[in-house]
Motif scaffolding. Structure first.
Motif, PDB file in Angstrom:
ATOM      1  N   UNK A 207      43.830  47.217  68.156  1.00  0.00           N
ATOM      2  CA  UNK A 207      44.279  45.715  67.654  1.00  0.00           C
ATOM      3  C   UNK A 207      43.231  45.046  67.179  1.00  0.00           C
ATOM      4  N   UNK A 208      41.731  45.410  67.747  1.00  0.00           N
ATOM      5  CA  UNK A 208      40.684  44.444  67.058  1.00  0.00           C
ATOM      6  C   UNK A 208      40.450  45.019  65.674  1.00  0.00           C
ATOM      7  N   UNK A 209      40.354  46.450  65.417  1.00  0.00           N
ATOM      8  CA  UNK A 209      40.568  47.108  64.064  1.00  0.00           C
ATOM      9  C   UNK A 209      41.561  46.083  63.002  1.00  0.00           C
ATOM     10  N   UNK A 210      42.708  46.097  63.669  1.00  0.00           N
ATOM     11  CA  UNK A 210      43.809  45.907  62.699  1.00  0.00           C
ATOM     12  C   UNK A 210      43.659  43.833  62.785  1.00  0.00           C
ATOM     13  N   UNK A 211      43.539  43.343  63.534  1.00  0.00           N
ATOM     14  CA  UNK A 211      43.746  42.094  63.409  1.00  0.00           C
ATOM     15  C   UNK A 211      42.447  41.021  63.623  1.00  0.00           C
ATOM     16  N   UNK A 212      41.243  42.039  64.007  1.00  0.00           N
ATOM     17  CA  UNK A 212      39.949  41.145  64.408  1.00  0.00           C
ATOM     18  C   UNK A 212      39.735  40.590  65.527  1.00  0.00           C
ATOM     19  N   UNK A 213      38.672  39.935  65.868  1.00  0.00           N
ATOM     20  CA  UNK A 213      38.732  39.041  66.991  1.00  0.00           C
ATOM     21  C   UNK A 213      39.259  37.572  66.904  1.00  0.00           C
ATOM     22  N   UNK A 214      39.675  37.080  65.867  1.00  0.00           N
ATOM     23  CA  UNK A 214      40.419  35.995  65.904  1.00  0.00           C
ATOM     24  C   UNK A 214      39.189  34.803  65.922  1.00  0.00           C
ATOM     25  N   UNK A 215      37.937  35.231  65.755  1.00  0.00           N
ATOM     26  CA  UNK A 215      36.861  34.318  66.041  1.00  0.00           C
ATOM     27  C   UNK A 215      35.753  34.339  64.946  1.00  0.00           C
TER      28      UNK A 215
ATOM     29  N   UNK B   1      27.337  37.339  56.949  1.00  0.00           N
ATOM     30  CA  UNK B   1      27.770  38.347  55.955  1.00  0.00           C
ATOM     31  C   UNK B   1      29.351  38.075  55.852  1.00  0.00           C
ATOM     32  N   UNK B   2      29.805  37.948  54.606  1.00  0.00           N
ATOM     33  CA  UNK B   2      31.272  37.624  54.330  1.00  0.00           C
ATOM     34  C   UNK B   2      32.287  38.886  54.689  1.00  0.00           C
ATOM     35  N   UNK B   3      31.871  39.982  54.520  1.00  0.00           N
ATOM     36  CA  UNK B   3      32.700  40.922  54.992  1.00  0.00           C
ATOM     37  C   UNK B   3      32.760  41.113  56.447  1.00  0.00           C
ATOM     38  N   UNK B   4      31.422  40.944  56.997  1.00  0.00           N
ATOM     39  CA  UNK B   4      31.738  40.994  58.533  1.00  0.00           C
ATOM     40  C   UNK B   4      32.695  39.961  59.052  1.00  0.00           C
ATOM     41  N   UNK B   5      32.450  38.596  58.172  1.00  0.00           N
ATOM     42  CA  UNK B   5      33.212  37.393  58.842  1.00  0.00           C
ATOM     43  C   UNK B   5      34.905  37.750  58.593  1.00  0.00           C
ATOM     44  N   UNK B   6      35.310  38.446  57.501  1.00  0.00           N
ATOM     45  CA  UNK B   6      36.565  38.865  57.266  1.00  0.00           C
ATOM     46  C   UNK B   6      37.040  39.857  58.304  1.00  0.00           C
ATOM     47  N   UNK B   7      36.199  40.686  58.462  1.00  0.00           N
ATOM     48  CA  UNK B   7      36.827  41.784  59.440  1.00  0.00           C
ATOM     49  C   UNK B   7      36.714  41.086  60.947  1.00  0.00           C
ATOM     50  N   UNK B   8      35.682  40.530  61.228  1.00  0.00           N
ATOM     51  CA  UNK B   8      35.597  39.936  62.502  1.00  0.00           C
ATOM     52  C   UNK B   8      36.861  38.944  62.921  1.00  0.00           C
ATOM     53  N   UNK B   9      37.047  37.871  61.860  1.00  0.00           N
ATOM     54  CA  UNK B   9      38.186  37.016  62.067  1.00  0.00           C
ATOM     55  C   UNK B   9      39.617  37.590  61.760  1.00  0.00           C
ATOM     56  N   UNK B  10      39.844  38.483  60.995  1.00  0.00           N
ATOM     57  CA  UNK B  10      41.185  39.089  60.592  1.00  0.00           C
ATOM     58  C   UNK B  10      41.300  40.282  60.557  1.00  0.00           C
ATOM     59  N   UNK B  11      40.454  41.336  60.658  1.00  0.00           N
ATOM     60  CA  UNK B  11      40.777  42.840  60.920  1.00  0.00           C
ATOM     61  C   UNK B  11      40.901  43.243  59.348  1.00  0.00           C
ATOM     62  N   UNK B  12      41.260  44.459  59.687  1.00  0.00           N
ATOM     63  CA  UNK B  12      41.656  45.242  58.295  1.00  0.00           C
ATOM     64  C   UNK B  12      43.054  44.730  57.572  1.00  0.00           C
ATOM     65  N   UNK B  13      43.704  44.190  58.329  1.00  0.00           N
ATOM     66  CA  UNK B  13      44.880  43.580  57.672  1.00  0.00           C
ATOM     67  C   UNK B  13      44.644  42.563  56.846  1.00  0.00           C
ATOM     68  N   UNK B  14      43.793  41.566  57.255  1.00  0.00           N
ATOM     69  CA  UNK B  14      43.343  40.592  56.543  1.00  0.00           C
ATOM     70  C   UNK B  14      42.294  41.130  55.493  1.00  0.00           C
ATOM     71  N   UNK B  15      41.590  41.897  55.502  1.00  0.00           N
ATOM     72  CA  UNK B  15      40.885  42.498  54.519  1.00  0.00           C
ATOM     73  C   UNK B  15      41.819  42.992  53.265  1.00  0.00           C
TER      74      UNK B  15
END
Length: 348
Positions: free
Chosen positions: A230-238, A258-272
């Motif tokens: 779930x973290x990989x899919x949607x990130x940490x929401x933070x 880092x911008x990529x880290x921000x996207x993955x941590x906030x929205x996960x791979x679905x957001x990316x």
């Protein structure tokens, strides 16, 4: 960091509300993009609540505001003058700080090994955001051929920001608009480094680049080593790591640069995935219109600058996306009058 919304975010929300009331509407593509990333952000926020934070919605607000900004038909020369207020204010504050009058609108270059030197900041949160406003001022100046005193002051302020990303952007702008000037500047820089190498070598230090990699370790622990689907899919929401994670890193900072880290941590791979599709669409749109210089600007800003220090939580992101897209549209309309095809509805 669920703090009260900062004033710039309140301003963006108010701007969106006013535009909606006045009947401004998004295109189909814009609506799909905002809806898609908004759904991912909401899902991530809900799954991770109460550990999530509202900052993950700020880039969506800024992106929506940039879409309305594109349709506003506001004079970019007026926007240029507004940017200069911040540029001049930051430059004056930096001068005052360097002569001993401390103030919060300049920033020490301690991280670059120059603790006694202060760079302009103005009302911007970081030197890079300040540099982006300088860059936008210069791009508008070149497009409208406005080379007044504010143009030269802005170049000085940008250089004195000592922000590598912004200075490289300046070189790109000069290469596109004034190549001979760039060659003269580069020759001058080479001569200066040859003559004063020991005094200037600190500016080429890679120490800050190494520290950026160290700052990414928090996301490595929080996201990559979570071993949670779930973290990989949607990130940490933070948009930040936890204090517990930050305590395990060298710099003990929870902020994600880092911008990529921000996207993955906030929205996960679905957001990316959603953001990647949007970027490809944007790049193909500009490619189709053959506006190469603006494609270069977007590629550098979105794929390189954001890798160093992202601006997704700053208003500079909104202005950059809106202004460069407006310039593409204006250029396309102008070219269409000379026989080139133009479809006014084809932009994100």
């Amino acid at each position: 960091m669920n703090t009260i919304l900062p004033i710039d975010k309140y301003s963006v929300l108010l701007y969106l509300l006013v535009k909606c009331i006045n009947g401004f509407r998004l295109t189909y593509g814009q609506g799909i993009l905002l809806f898609s990333i908004g759904c991912v952000a909401l899902e991530s926020f809900w799954i991770n609540y109460p550990a999530s934070n509202r900052e993950i919605f700020y880039p969506i607000f800024f992106l929506a505001a940039s879409f309305f900004f594109i349709k506003s038909n506001i004079s970019l020369l007026k926007v240029r003058n507004i940017f200069f207020v911040n540029v001049l204010f930051g430059l004056i504050c930096a001068i005052l700080a360097n002569i001993g009058v401390g103030n919060p609108y300049s920033r020490t270059l301690l991280e670059k090994g120059l603790p006694d030197l202060f760079a302009p900041l103005g009302f911007s949160p970081t030197n890079q955001v300040f540099g982006t406003f300088c860059v936008l001022h210069l791009i508008i100046s070149f497009e409208y051929r406005k080379f007044d005193w504010t143009f030269f002051v802005t170049i000085i302020a940008l250089v004195l920001s000592f922000n590598r990303c912004s200075i490289i952007f300046l070189f790109i702008i000069l290469y596109i608009y004034r190549r001979k000037v760039l060659y003269v500047i580069l020759c001058t820089i080479v001569i200066a480094f040859i003559k004063w190498w020991k005094e200037l070598e600190v500016l080429l230090s890679t120490a800050t680049l190494g520290s950026r990699d160290e700052l990414r370790y928090g996301v490595t622990l929080s996201f990559w080593r979570s071993k949670d689907t779930m973290v990989y899919l949607f990130g940490r929401g933070n948009s930040n790591t936890t204090d517990k994670i930050a305590a395990k890193t060298i710099w003990e900072r929870s902020y994600i640069e880092n911008g990529l880290d921000f996207i993955l941590h906030s929205y996960g791979f679905l957001g990316l995935l959603v953001i990647s599709i949007a970027l490809v669409t944007l790049f193909l749109w500009i490619y189709q219109k053959k506006e190469w210089k603006f494609l270069i600007f977007f590629l550098y800003y979105l794929l390189i600058e954001q890798w160093m220090t992202h601006e997704f939580l700053a208003s500079s992101f909104m202005f950059f996306m809106g202004i460069i897209t407006m310039l593409v549209e204006q250029k396309t309309i102008k070219n269409s009058r000379h026989g080139r095809n133009f479809d006014s509805n084809r932009y994100i």
